[in-house]
Design an enzyme around this catalytic site. Structure first.
Site, PDB file in Angstrom:
ATOM      1  N   SER A  15     -15.092   7.719   5.723  1.00  0.00           N
ATOM      2  CA  SER A  15     -14.252   7.971   6.905  1.00  0.00           C
ATOM      3  C   SER A  15     -13.086   8.910   6.567  1.00  0.00           C
ATOM      4  O   SER A  15     -12.685   9.022   5.402  1.00  0.00           O
ATOM      5  CB  SER A  15     -13.708   6.615   7.408  1.00  0.00           C
ATOM      6  OG  SER A  15     -12.738   6.792   8.413  1.00  0.00           O
ATOM      7  N   LEU A  17     -10.159  11.199   5.571  1.00  0.00           N
ATOM      8  CA  LEU A  17      -9.904  12.197   4.520  1.00  0.00           C
ATOM      9  C   LEU A  17     -11.007  12.186   3.472  1.00  0.00           C
ATOM     10  O   LEU A  17     -11.399  13.230   2.945  1.00  0.00           O
ATOM     11  CB  LEU A  17      -8.540  11.928   3.874  1.00  0.00           C
ATOM     12  CG  LEU A  17      -7.335  11.839   4.834  1.00  0.00           C
ATOM     13  CD1 LEU A  17      -6.037  11.650   4.055  1.00  0.00           C
ATOM     14  CD2 LEU A  17      -7.248  13.075   5.723  1.00  0.00           C
ATOM     15  N   ASP A  36     -17.492   3.051  -0.672  1.00  0.00           N
ATOM     16  CA  ASP A  36     -16.741   2.546   0.484  1.00  0.00           C
ATOM     17  C   ASP A  36     -17.084   1.080   0.718  1.00  0.00           C
ATOM     18  O   ASP A  36     -18.177   0.623   0.397  1.00  0.00           O
ATOM     19  CB  ASP A  36     -17.083   3.370   1.734  1.00  0.00           C
ATOM     20  CG  ASP A  36     -15.975   3.353   2.765  1.00  0.00           C
ATOM     21  OD1 ASP A  36     -15.345   4.404   2.988  1.00  0.00           O
ATOM     22  OD2 ASP A  36     -15.722   2.275   3.360  1.00  0.00           O
ATOM     23  N   ASP A  59     -15.773  -2.845  -3.121  1.00  0.00           N
ATOM     24  CA  ASP A  59     -14.332  -2.951  -2.879  1.00  0.00           C
ATOM     25  C   ASP A  59     -13.595  -2.326  -4.069  1.00  0.00           C
ATOM     26  O   ASP A  59     -13.810  -2.741  -5.217  1.00  0.00           O
ATOM     27  CB  ASP A  59     -13.995  -4.449  -2.748  1.00  0.00           C
ATOM     28  CG  ASP A  59     -12.554  -4.707  -2.397  1.00  0.00           C
ATOM     29  OD1 ASP A  59     -11.711  -3.796  -2.576  1.00  0.00           O
ATOM     30  OD2 ASP A  59     -12.262  -5.836  -1.972  1.00  0.00           O
ATOM     31  N   VAL A  60     -12.723  -1.369  -3.801  1.00  0.00           N
ATOM     32  CA  VAL A  60     -12.017  -0.709  -4.910  1.00  0.00           C
ATOM     33  C   VAL A  60     -11.109  -1.668  -5.688  1.00  0.00           C
ATOM     34  O   VAL A  60     -10.758  -1.397  -6.841  1.00  0.00           O
ATOM     35  CB  VAL A  60     -11.176   0.512  -4.448  1.00  0.00           C
ATOM     36  CG1 VAL A  60     -12.051   1.668  -4.024  1.00  0.00           C
ATOM     37  CG2 VAL A  60     -10.177   0.130  -3.366  1.00  0.00           C
ATOM     38  N   TYR A 161       3.320  -0.682   1.924  1.00  0.00           N
ATOM     39  CA  TYR A 161       2.573   0.580   1.873  1.00  0.00           C
ATOM     40  C   TYR A 161       3.309   1.603   1.003  1.00  0.00           C
ATOM     41  O   TYR A 161       2.718   2.240   0.137  1.00  0.00           O
ATOM     42  CB  TYR A 161       2.395   1.097   3.303  1.00  0.00           C
ATOM     43  CG  TYR A 161       1.553   2.340   3.418  1.00  0.00           C
ATOM     44  CD1 TYR A 161       0.174   2.285   3.222  1.00  0.00           C
ATOM     45  CD2 TYR A 161       2.117   3.572   3.734  1.00  0.00           C
ATOM     46  CE1 TYR A 161      -0.610   3.423   3.331  1.00  0.00           C
ATOM     47  CE2 TYR A 161       1.346   4.717   3.850  1.00  0.00           C
ATOM     48  CZ  TYR A 161      -0.012   4.640   3.651  1.00  0.00           C
ATOM     49  OH  TYR A 161      -0.786   5.768   3.760  1.00  0.00           O
ATOM     50  N   LYS A 165       2.112   3.480  -2.506  1.00  0.00           N
ATOM     51  CA  LYS A 165       1.979   4.939  -2.593  1.00  0.00           C
ATOM     52  C   LYS A 165       2.988   5.524  -3.603  1.00  0.00           C
ATOM     53  O   LYS A 165       2.709   6.517  -4.271  1.00  0.00           O
ATOM     54  CB  LYS A 165       2.156   5.566  -1.206  1.00  0.00           C
ATOM     55  CG  LYS A 165       1.062   5.155  -0.211  1.00  0.00           C
ATOM     56  CD  LYS A 165      -0.319   5.522  -0.713  1.00  0.00           C
ATOM     57  CE  LYS A 165      -1.399   5.292   0.322  1.00  0.00           C
ATOM     58  NZ  LYS A 165      -2.744   5.682  -0.165  1.00  0.00           N
ATOM     59  N   PHE A 194      -2.183  12.653   9.529  1.00  0.00           N
ATOM     60  CA  PHE A 194      -3.505  13.255   9.682  1.00  0.00           C
ATOM     61  C   PHE A 194      -4.313  12.577  10.772  1.00  0.00           C
ATOM     62  O   PHE A 194      -4.214  11.355  10.972  1.00  0.00           O
ATOM     63  CB  PHE A 194      -4.275  13.208   8.345  1.00  0.00           C
ATOM     64  CG  PHE A 194      -3.955  14.390   7.485  1.00  0.00           C
ATOM     65  CD1 PHE A 194      -2.710  14.502   6.874  1.00  0.00           C
ATOM     66  CD2 PHE A 194      -4.860  15.423   7.318  1.00  0.00           C
ATOM     67  CE1 PHE A 194      -2.379  15.618   6.122  1.00  0.00           C
ATOM     68  CE2 PHE A 194      -4.555  16.544   6.564  1.00  0.00           C
ATOM     69  CZ  PHE A 194      -3.312  16.644   5.963  1.00  0.00           C
TER      70      PHE A 194
HETATM   71  N1  LIG Z   1      -4.343   9.498   7.963  1.00  0.00           N
HETATM   72  C1  LIG Z   1      -3.099   9.696   7.588  1.00  0.00           C
HETATM   73  O1  LIG Z   1      -2.257  10.129   8.370  1.00  0.00           O
HETATM   74  C2  LIG Z   1      -2.666   9.398   6.170  1.00  0.00           C
HETATM   75  C3  LIG Z   1      -1.365   9.743   5.792  1.00  0.00           C
HETATM   76  C4  LIG Z   1      -0.947   9.500   4.494  1.00  0.00           C
HETATM   77  C5  LIG Z   1      -1.805   8.921   3.588  1.00  0.00           C
HETATM   78  N2  LIG Z   1      -3.067   8.576   3.974  1.00  0.00           N
HETATM   79  C6  LIG Z   1      -3.913   7.940   2.976  1.00  0.00           C
HETATM   80  O2  LIG Z   1      -5.142   8.636   2.891  1.00  0.00           O
HETATM   81  C7  LIG Z   1      -6.173   7.739   2.513  1.00  0.00           C
HETATM   82  C8  LIG Z   1      -7.324   7.887   3.489  1.00  0.00           C
HETATM   83  O3  LIG Z   1      -6.869   7.516   4.781  1.00  0.00           O
HETATM   84  P1  LIG Z   1      -7.673   7.865   6.103  1.00  0.00           P
HETATM   85  O4  LIG Z   1      -6.664   8.270   7.106  1.00  0.00           O
HETATM   86  O5  LIG Z   1      -8.796   8.777   5.783  1.00  0.00           O
HETATM   87  O6  LIG Z   1      -8.176   6.403   6.499  1.00  0.00           O
HETATM   88  P2  LIG Z   1      -9.596   5.888   7.053  1.00  0.00           P
HETATM   89  O7  LIG Z   1      -9.343   4.515   7.535  1.00  0.00           O
HETATM   90  O8  LIG Z   1     -10.183   6.902   7.983  1.00  0.00           O
HETATM   91  O9  LIG Z   1     -10.499   5.853   5.739  1.00  0.00           O
HETATM   92  C9  LIG Z   1     -10.279   4.943   4.692  1.00  0.00           C
HETATM   93  C10 LIG Z   1     -11.607   4.545   4.115  1.00  0.00           C
HETATM   94  O10 LIG Z   1     -11.352   3.641   3.035  1.00  0.00           O
HETATM   95  C11 LIG Z   1     -12.287   2.585   3.102  1.00  0.00           C
HETATM   96  N3  LIG Z   1     -11.723   1.391   2.442  1.00  0.00           N
HETATM   97  C12 LIG Z   1     -10.706   0.617   2.887  1.00  0.00           C
HETATM   98  N4  LIG Z   1     -10.493  -0.390   2.035  1.00  0.00           N
HETATM   99  C13 LIG Z   1     -11.387  -0.253   1.034  1.00  0.00           C
HETATM  100  C14 LIG Z   1     -11.670  -0.997  -0.144  1.00  0.00           C
HETATM  101  N5  LIG Z   1     -10.977  -2.095  -0.441  1.00  0.00           N
HETATM  102  N6  LIG Z   1     -12.662  -0.567  -0.956  1.00  0.00           N
HETATM  103  C15 LIG Z   1     -13.377   0.539  -0.645  1.00  0.00           C
HETATM  104  N7  LIG Z   1     -13.162   1.266   0.468  1.00  0.00           N
HETATM  105  C16 LIG Z   1     -12.180   0.894   1.295  1.00  0.00           C
HETATM  106  C17 LIG Z   1     -12.506   2.367   4.599  1.00  0.00           C
HETATM  107  O11 LIG Z   1     -13.717   1.663   4.868  1.00  0.00           O
HETATM  108  C18 LIG Z   1     -12.514   3.798   5.112  1.00  0.00           C
HETATM  109  O12 LIG Z   1     -13.820   4.342   5.088  1.00  0.00           O
HETATM  110  C19 LIG Z   1      -5.539   6.352   2.482  1.00  0.00           C
HETATM  111  O13 LIG Z   1      -5.208   6.042   1.154  1.00  0.00           O
HETATM  112  C20 LIG Z   1      -4.281   6.513   3.322  1.00  0.00           C
HETATM  113  O14 LIG Z   1      -3.279   5.610   2.940  1.00  0.00           O
HETATM  114  C21 LIG Z   1      -3.512   8.804   5.246  1.00  0.00           C
END
Ligand SMILES: NC(=O)c1ccc[n+]([C@@H]2O[C@H](COP(=O)([O-])OP(=O)(O)OC[C@H]3O[C@@H](n4cnc5c(N)ncnc54)[C@H](O)[C@@H]3O)[C@@H](O)[C@H]2O)c1
Length: 255
Positions: A15, A17, A36, A59-60, A161, A165, A194
């Site tokens: 999903s 990024l 994932d 699970d990571v 959070y 980070k 994003f």
């Molecule tokens: N979207 C934003 O605005 C934003 C901003 C800053 C940072 N981030 C960071 O970017 C990263 C990606 O975010 P995103 O927006 O693409 O989110 P998203 O929810 O679209 O994707 C996250 C993915 O991680 C997977 N996931 C969650 N927990 C998990 C686990 N325990 N083990 C394995 N997989 C797991 C989910 O199933 C999902 O597919 C995250 O670390 C988020 O904190 C996102």
């Protein structure tokens, strides 16, 4: 580093990024392992992309799952790229409205997924990358971790959070120093806002308003822009030990 013909592991690759990163690296000739916790999107993406794209459900925060995923990524070719995108958000203040303290369980849960998850995959992927034949210039691979602008300007309610980070930011320099001897570079990306499923739950007017809070361009970031930066970090051999903000110049206010 040449992306073509490398193996790559992308956590959270089903999903947002992570998905955009899998698409980009695959288009550039890498063989991606999507790691994932959700099977359906990972399977769907692997089937759509083909070209050796595969997936591991796990699970990571579980080191055995991470080892399994890294082993699978290393099986099909030289593992050279690890991108940590799996992560989750959480809202909770130091003290709640009734003055009771932030509960420890949710704080620990966020650290387990965002921080320990990144640690688990970075250490295991690096161990596998370090055992590959180096390229001519001695380089073996690259780790890209995902922080957030919340590492620097955490908003009200982002205690857990931001802590997770901030720790990812903090690991960048020591990890790059530890891994230099193995020819592995480490960088982190700190995204701003994003347009991913993480924000997708917000109604469109609220997303529009969030976009307006960006300095320029006044919109949310596109996942493909994150993926472009991952590809640039991998390709540019002189980038190491750096945290790069990718945020349209935004500085987050308290709320
Ligand atoms: N979207 C934003 O605005 C934003 C901003 C800053 C940072 N981030 C960071 O970017 C990263 C990606 O975010 P995103 O927006 O693409 O989110 P998203 O929810 O679209 O994707 C996250 C993915 O991680 C997977 N996931 C969650 N927990 C998990 C686990 N325990 N083990 C394995 N997989 C797991 C989910 O199933 C999902 O597919 C995250 O670390 C988020 O904190 C996102």
């Amino acid at each position: 580093m040449e992306i073509n013909d490398c193996s790559a592991i992308v956590t959270g690759g089903g999903s947002g990024l992570g998905e955009a990163t899998v698409r980009k690296l695959t288009a550039m000739g890498a063989r991606c392992t999507i790691f994932d916790i959700k099977e359906e999107p990972a399977k769907k993406l692997a089937e759509e992309l083909g070209k050796g794209t595969n997936y591991v459900v796990g699970d990571v925060s579980n080191p055995d799952d991470c080892q399994r995923a890294v082993d699978q990524a290393a099986e099909g070719g030289k593992l050279r790229i690890a991108v940590n995108c799996a992560g989750i958000g959480w809202i909770g203040r130091v003290i709640n409205r009734d003055n009771s303290p932030h509960d420890l369980k949710s704080f620990q849960f966020i650290q387990n997924v965002n921080l320990i998850g990144t640690f688990n995959v970075m250490t295991r992927a690096s161990s596998a990358i370090a055992q590959t034949e180096p390229q001519e210039d001695g380089s073996r691979g690259v780790v890209v971790n995902t922080a957030s602008v919340a590492a620097f300007e955490g908003q009200i309610g982002q205690l857990a959070y931001s802590a997770s980070k901030g720790a990812i930011v903090g690991m960048t320099v020591p990890a790059s120093r530890d891994l230099a001897v193995s020819g592995i570079r480490v960088c982190a990306i700190a995204p701003g806002l994003f347009d991913t499923p993480l924000l997708g739950l917000l109604p469109e007017p609220q997303k529009e308003a969030l976009g307006q809070s960006v300095l320029f361009p006044k919109r949310l970031g596109k996942p493909s822009e994150y993926a472009d930066l991952v590809a640039f970090i991998v390709s540019c051999d002189y980038l190491n030990g750096e945290v790069i903000r990718l945020d349209g110049g935004i500085r987050m206010p308290p709320k």
